[in-house]
Write a protein that holds these residues in place. Sequence first.
Motif, mmCIF file in Angstrom:
data_model
loop_
_atom_site.group_PDB
_atom_site.id
_atom_site.type_symbol
_atom_site.label_atom_id
_atom_site.label_comp_id
_atom_site.label_asym_id
_atom_site.label_seq_id
_atom_site.Cartn_x
_atom_site.Cartn_y
_atom_site.Cartn_z
ATOM 1 N N VAL A 196 34.707 -8.076 -39.920
ATOM 2 C CA VAL A 196 33.327 -7.927 -39.440
ATOM 3 C C VAL A 196 32.344 -8.217 -40.571
ATOM 4 C CG1 VAL A 196 31.606 -6.271 -38.597
ATOM 5 C CG2 VAL A 196 33.874 -6.363 -37.551
ATOM 6 N N ASN A 197 32.600 -7.674 -41.752
ATOM 7 C CA ASN A 197 31.716 -7.940 -42.888
ATOM 8 C C ASN A 197 31.681 -9.422 -43.235
ATOM 9 O OD1 ASN A 197 30.670 -5.378 -43.362
ATOM 10 N ND2 ASN A 197 32.456 -4.770 -44.561
ATOM 11 N N LEU A 247 18.660 -9.017 -37.264
ATOM 12 C CA LEU A 247 18.778 -8.477 -35.904
ATOM 13 C C LEU A 247 19.927 -7.473 -35.797
ATOM 14 C CD1 LEU A 247 18.308 -11.687 -33.712
ATOM 15 C CD2 LEU A 247 16.584 -9.980 -34.325
ATOM 16 N N VAL A 248 21.080 -7.865 -36.293
ATOM 17 C CA VAL A 248 22.272 -7.013 -36.177
ATOM 18 C C VAL A 248 22.104 -5.726 -36.976
ATOM 19 C CG1 VAL A 248 24.741 -6.842 -36.716
ATOM 20 C CG2 VAL A 248 23.836 -8.903 -35.633
ATOM 21 N N LYS A 303 28.569 -12.311 -30.040
ATOM 22 C CA LYS A 303 29.551 -13.282 -29.523
ATOM 23 C C LYS A 303 30.135 -14.097 -30.682
ATOM 24 C CE LYS A 303 29.557 -17.230 -26.381
ATOM 25 N NZ LYS A 303 28.707 -17.999 -25.448
ATOM 26 N N ASN A 304 29.274 -14.514 -31.615
ATOM 27 C CA ASN A 304 29.745 -15.279 -32.773
ATOM 28 C C ASN A 304 30.622 -14.434 -33.693
ATOM 29 O OD1 ASN A 304 28.446 -17.586 -31.914
ATOM 30 N ND2 ASN A 304 26.591 -17.158 -33.087
ATOM 31 N N ILE A 305 30.280 -13.156 -33.858
ATOM 32 C CA ILE A 305 31.115 -12.256 -34.666
ATOM 33 C C ILE A 305 32.501 -12.153 -34.042
ATOM 34 C CG2 ILE A 305 31.494 -9.837 -35.315
ATOM 35 C CD1 ILE A 305 28.471 -9.613 -35.767
ATOM 36 N N TRP A 346 18.884 -11.372 -26.153
ATOM 37 C CA TRP A 346 19.699 -12.580 -26.021
ATOM 38 C C TRP A 346 20.241 -13.007 -27.380
ATOM 39 C CZ3 TRP A 346 19.491 -17.573 -27.888
ATOM 40 C CH2 TRP A 346 20.391 -18.475 -27.280
ATOM 41 N N GLN A 347 19.383 -12.975 -28.397
ATOM 42 C CA GLN A 347 19.806 -13.377 -29.734
ATOM 43 C C GLN A 347 20.877 -12.441 -30.287
ATOM 44 O OE1 GLN A 347 15.891 -13.379 -31.463
ATOM 45 N NE2 GLN A 347 15.671 -15.592 -31.241
ATOM 46 N N LEU A 348 20.754 -11.142 -30.025
ATOM 47 C CA LEU A 348 21.786 -10.183 -30.449
ATOM 48 C C LEU A 348 23.103 -10.457 -29.743
ATOM 49 C CD1 LEU A 348 19.968 -6.747 -30.743
ATOM 50 C CD2 LEU A 348 21.392 -7.822 -32.476
ATOM 51 N N ARG A 349 23.026 -10.738 -28.447
ATOM 52 C CA ARG A 349 24.250 -11.043 -27.701
ATOM 53 C C ARG A 349 24.949 -12.267 -28.283
ATOM 54 N NH1 ARG A 349 22.229 -10.121 -21.495
ATOM 55 N NH2 ARG A 349 22.340 -7.845 -21.539
#
Length: 83
Positions: free
Chosen positions: A27-28, A41-42, A75-77, A68-71
């Motif tokens: 995650v890091n 954002l995160v 999703k990318n993480i 939306w940007q957080l989602r």
Amino acid sequence: MNVMTTAGPTEPNYHDPMEEVDTAIDVNNALDAMTPYEQILVYAHYYNDMSLREIAAIVGTSAPTVMWQLRQAIKNIRKKITE
């Protein structure tokens, strides 16, 4: 007689604590690979418990856009972790 037992690697309830460490590292690493904007954002939402409206006011956009940007960031993480 009071005997404490711990589940071993072959036991059904066994949980390897190193898996948590590996996941935290993944995650890091995924967070480090994000753009600075996505990191803001995160961290603001998930680490500082800021609401979408609070974040939107700071970054100058709407709360639905932040959501939306957080989602997309999450999703990318997930994608990077499963690679």
